[in-house]
Design an enzyme around this catalytic site. Structure first.
Site, PDB file in Angstrom:
ATOM      1  N   GLU A 196     -10.671  -2.098  -3.785  1.00 53.16           N
ATOM      2  CA  GLU A 196     -10.789  -2.119  -5.244  1.00 53.16           C
ATOM      3  C   GLU A 196      -9.553  -2.766  -5.877  1.00 53.16           C
ATOM      4  O   GLU A 196      -9.655  -3.385  -6.937  1.00 53.16           O
ATOM      5  CB  GLU A 196     -11.001  -0.694  -5.758  1.00 53.16           C
ATOM      6  CG  GLU A 196     -11.510  -0.593  -7.177  1.00 53.16           C
ATOM      7  CD  GLU A 196     -12.900  -1.220  -7.405  1.00 53.16           C
ATOM      8  OE1 GLU A 196     -13.590  -1.569  -6.419  1.00 53.16           O
ATOM      9  OE2 GLU A 196     -13.267  -1.371  -8.590  1.00 53.16           O
TER      10      GLU A 196
ATOM     11  N   HIS B 195     -13.189  -8.888  -4.501  1.00 54.05           N
ATOM     12  CA  HIS B 195     -13.635  -8.212  -3.272  1.00 54.05           C
ATOM     13  C   HIS B 195     -13.919  -9.251  -2.185  1.00 54.05           C
ATOM     14  O   HIS B 195     -13.564  -9.077  -1.023  1.00 54.05           O
ATOM     15  CB  HIS B 195     -14.926  -7.431  -3.531  1.00 54.05           C
ATOM     16  CG  HIS B 195     -14.733  -6.107  -4.223  1.00 54.05           C
ATOM     17  ND1 HIS B 195     -13.922  -5.112  -3.725  1.00 54.05           N
ATOM     18  CD2 HIS B 195     -15.274  -5.602  -5.366  1.00 54.05           C
ATOM     19  CE1 HIS B 195     -13.972  -4.054  -4.543  1.00 54.05           C
ATOM     20  NE2 HIS B 195     -14.778  -4.328  -5.543  1.00 54.05           N
TER      21      HIS B 195
ATOM     22  N   HIS C 215     -14.554  -9.810 -10.689  1.00 52.83           N
ATOM     23  CA  HIS C 215     -14.359  -8.563  -9.940  1.00 52.83           C
ATOM     24  C   HIS C 215     -14.898  -8.713  -8.509  1.00 52.83           C
ATOM     25  O   HIS C 215     -14.191  -8.473  -7.527  1.00 52.83           O
ATOM     26  CB  HIS C 215     -15.075  -7.423 -10.671  1.00 52.83           C
ATOM     27  CG  HIS C 215     -14.920  -6.080 -10.025  1.00 52.83           C
ATOM     28  ND1 HIS C 215     -14.016  -5.145 -10.461  1.00 52.83           N
ATOM     29  CD2 HIS C 215     -15.553  -5.520  -8.968  1.00 52.83           C
ATOM     30  CE1 HIS C 215     -14.104  -4.070  -9.696  1.00 52.83           C
ATOM     31  NE2 HIS C 215     -15.032  -4.258  -8.782  1.00 52.83           N
ATOM     32  N   GLU C 216     -16.144  -9.150  -8.400  1.00 55.82           N
ATOM     33  CA  GLU C 216     -16.751  -9.276  -7.062  1.00 55.82           C
ATOM     34  C   GLU C 216     -16.088 -10.394  -6.265  1.00 55.82           C
ATOM     35  O   GLU C 216     -15.988 -10.314  -5.040  1.00 55.82           O
ATOM     36  CB  GLU C 216     -18.262  -9.502  -7.183  1.00 55.82           C
ATOM     37  CG  GLU C 216     -19.033  -8.397  -7.941  1.00 55.82           C
ATOM     38  CD  GLU C 216     -18.773  -6.978  -7.451  1.00 55.82           C
ATOM     39  OE1 GLU C 216     -18.383  -6.794  -6.278  1.00 55.82           O
ATOM     40  OE2 GLU C 216     -18.941  -6.035  -8.263  1.00 55.82           O
TER      41      GLU C 216
END
Ligand code: ZN
Length: 504
Positions: free
Chosen positions: A297, A271, A267-268
Site C-alpha cells: 500500500e 501497486h 494508485h493501482e
C-alpha cells in the site's frame, strides 16, 4: 536427506505454489473483468479446486520435514542469506496453514461467504440487525483462529501476522495515538479556514474516452510497462500481479468526477510498479514476493498522493490535461485545479476520504476491532460505539449504519486486522518519499519535467528487489535510516495543507 537437498525440495514446492496462486489470480482477474454472468458457478469450482490443491501441497508433511532439516543446519546460520529469508517466511506460511484446524477453515469459508451476501443487502437496506449475528460468529471464529495460531500479548497480533508480519498491537496503538492527537486539530483548522477549493471543477463533464487516453499516458509516464500488463475496467479497482511479465490493473470511469478514475489508476500503477519490479528470477519464493500489505500500500499511496497529488507533477501534466479537455478546463487555472484535487473535507465514507482525514477512519476501525476481539465490545453495541467515536473524531453525526459501521466489506470476509495496513501504507509512503528526496535532492525537478525514472530506480534498489528478505519494519529502517515513525507523514501534511489552506 541433506539440508541442501531439503532446501532444493522446499524451493521447488514453493515455486509450484507460486504457479498455483498465479493461476488463481488469472481466474480471479477474468472473473472481475470479462467472465460472462453464467460462468460464475464453474469459476467458483475452479477457484476452490486450486485453493484446496495449494493447501494440500503446502501442508504436506514433507514440507515440515524439509523445514526442520534446514532449520537445524548451517544453511540458515546467516540470517541475511537468501535461504534464511525463504525458510523464515515458508515456516510462517506452513505454521499458519497447519495450525488452523481444517474444520475451522471450512467454517470460516462458509460463514464469510454467507456474510458477504448478507452484508451487501444489509448495507443496501441500512439493516445492521440482519448482519449482526454473522459478524458475531465471525469474531468468534477469528478468536479461535488466533488461539490456534498462537500469539503474545493480544489475540489481534495473531491476525495481524497474516497481513503485516512483525507488526504488533502495541506499535499500532502508539502510532494511532500520535496520529489522532495531531490530525484532529489539523482537520479543525482546515475546516475553519476561509480559503476553500473550487471542487466543482472536478465534477464537470469529462468524457470517458479522453479520461482513458490521459490516464494511460500518465501510467506509462510513471513507468507502467504495457507490454507486461493491462489496464481494464471493473466495478472495484484492483491490481493483480500474476508474476513476471504480466500484471493487471483496473479502474472505474465516472464521466462526472475526474478524480475517481485518474487517481485510481495512479494508485493501482503504484501497486503494479512494485509487482513489475520484484526480482523475476525469485518468482514463487518469498524473495520474489511483496514484503507485506502495508509496504504494498505504501507503493500505491506514494505514486497516487506523494507524487500524483503533488505540485511538481501538475506543473508537467496540467497543460496536457487542458489539451485533453480544452473546453471543460478552458477557464481553470493550474493552482485552482491543484487546490481542488487536494480538497480536505471530513466525510462519512472512508474510500472517499482525503489525505488528512483518511487515517482517522482507520483509527476508528482499529479501536473497534480490538475491542470486539477482546470482548470489550459486543457486536450488538457496535453501531452505537461507531457513531459516538466518529462524532468525537470527525465532529459529524452518523445518519445511518449504511454510511457508518456497514460501509466496508472487510469484516464480512473476516478481514479483521486488515485496516491498519492502509495507515501503515500512508506512513511508509511518506517516510520513503522523504528519504528518496534526501538521497536525490532534485527529484521534484524530475517530476516537473515528466521524468520519474530516478524515483523508480531508488524504489527498486530500496524496496522492490528485496522481496520478503526483510520484514516491513526492517525494510523501512534500511531504506530510510530509521524505524517507522508518524513524523514524516505529519510533516508532509502540515507543510502541504498548511500552505494550501493558509493555516498552521
Ligand atoms: Zn491499494
Amino acid at each position: 536427506m541433506t539440508a541442501e537437498a531439503a532446501y532444493a525440495e522446499l524451493i521447488r514446492r514453493s515455486k509450484e505454489l507460486g504457479l498455483i496462486h498465479s493461476c488463481s489470480a488469472v481466474l480471479g482477474w477474468d472473473h472481475q473483468t470479462y467472465m460472462p454472468p453464467q460462468g460464475g458457478k464453474l469459476r467458483g469450482e475452479q477457484m476452490a479446486y486450486l485453493a484446496s490443491w495449494a493447501h494440500q501441497r503446502l501442508t504436506d508433511p514433507h514440507v515440515g520435514e524439509w523445514l526442520a532439516t534446514i532449520e537445524t543446519s548451517d544453511l540458515v546460520s546467516d540470517p541475511e542469506s537468501d535461504a534464511a529469508a525463504n525458510v523464515r517466511e515458508l515456516r510462517r506460511a506452513y505454521n499458519r496453514a497447519t495450525k488452523i484446524p481444517s474444520a475451522l477453515v471450512e467454517e470460516l469459508a462458509r460463514v464469510t461467504a454467507q456474510a458477504q451476501q448478507v452484508w451487501e443487502q444489509a448495507k443496501k437496506n441500512n439493516d445492521y440487525p440482519s448482519f449482526e449475528p454473522l459478524l458475531q460468529r465471525i469474531i468468534e471464529l477469528k478468536r479461535q483462529e488466533a488461539d490456534a495460531v498462537g500469539y503474545t500479548d493480544h489475540r489481534y497480533n495473531a491476525l495481524l501476522d497474516e497481513y503485516e508480519p512483525g507488526t504488533t498491537v502495541a506499535e499500532l496503538q502508539s502510532l494511532f495515538a500520535t496520529l489522532t492527537a495531531e490530525l484532529a486539530p489539523l482537520v479543525q483548522k482546515i475546516v475553519a479556514a476561509p480559503r476553500k477549493p473550487q471542487t466543482g471543477i472536478l465534477t464537470r463533464e469529462f468524457p470517458i474516452e479522453r479520461q482513458k487516453v490521459f490516464a494511460e499516458a500518465a501510467a506509462a509516464a510513471l513507468g507502467f510497462d504495457f507490454a507486461a500488463g493491462r489496464l481494464d475496467t471493473t466495478a472495484h479497482p484492483f491490481c493483480s500481479g500474476f508474476g513476471p511479465g504480466d500484471c493487471r490493473i483496473t479502474t472505474r470511469y465516472n464521466p462526472r468526477f475526474f478524480n475517481e478514475a485518474f487517481f485510481g489508476v495512479l494508485h493501482e500503477t503504484g501497486h503494479a510498479l512494485y509487482e513489475q519490479g520484484l526480482p523475476a528470477e525469485q518468482f514463487g519464493t518469498p524473495l520474489g514476493a511483496a514484503c507485506s500489505l502495508g509496504i504494498h500500500e505504501s507503493q500505491s499511496r506514494l505514486w497516487e498522493n506523494q507524487v500524483g497529488r503533488g505540485h511538481a507533477f501538475w506543473e508537467h501534466f496540467f497543460p496536457r490535461l487542458k489539451q485533453t479537455f480544452p473546453t471543460v478546463l478552458a477557464d481553470v487555472a493550474r493552482e485552482d485545479f491543484y487546490f481542488a484535487i487536494n480538497a480536505v473535507q471530513p466525510s462519512l465514507i472512508r474510500v472517499e476520504a482525503d489525505e488528512v482525514t483518511y487515517n482517522l477512519h482507520i483509527a476508528l476501525r482499529f479501536e473497534l476491532e480490538l475491542a470486539l476481539l477482546a470482548g470489550d465490545l459486543t457486536t450488538a453495541d457496535l453501531p452505537g460505539a461507531w457513531n459516538d467515536r466518529f462524532q468525537t473524531l470527525f465532529g459529524l453525526p452518523v445518519p445511518d449504519d449504511a454510511r457508518g459501521c456497514l460501509q466496508d466489506i472487510h469484516w464480512s470476509f473476516g478481514g479483521i486486522g486488515y485496516f491498519p495496513t492502509y495507515t501503515l501504507g500512508n506512513l511508509y509512503a511518506a517516510q520513503l518519499m522523504a528519504a528518496a528526496k534526501r538521497d536525490c535532492p532534485s527529484l521534484e525537478d524530475d517530476f516537473r519535467g515528466g521524468e520519474f525514472g530516478r524515483l523508480r530506480q531508488w524504489l527498486k534498489t530500496k524496496v522492490y528487489r528485496h522481496g520478503q528478505r526483510y520484514r516491513a519494519g526492517e525494510l523501512c529502517r534500511r531504506a530510510t535510516g530509521s524505524l517507522l515513525s508518524p513524523q514524516p507523514f505529519l510533516s508532509y501534511l502540515t507543510e502541504k495543507f498548511g500552505s494550501l489552506y493558509g493555516v498552521c
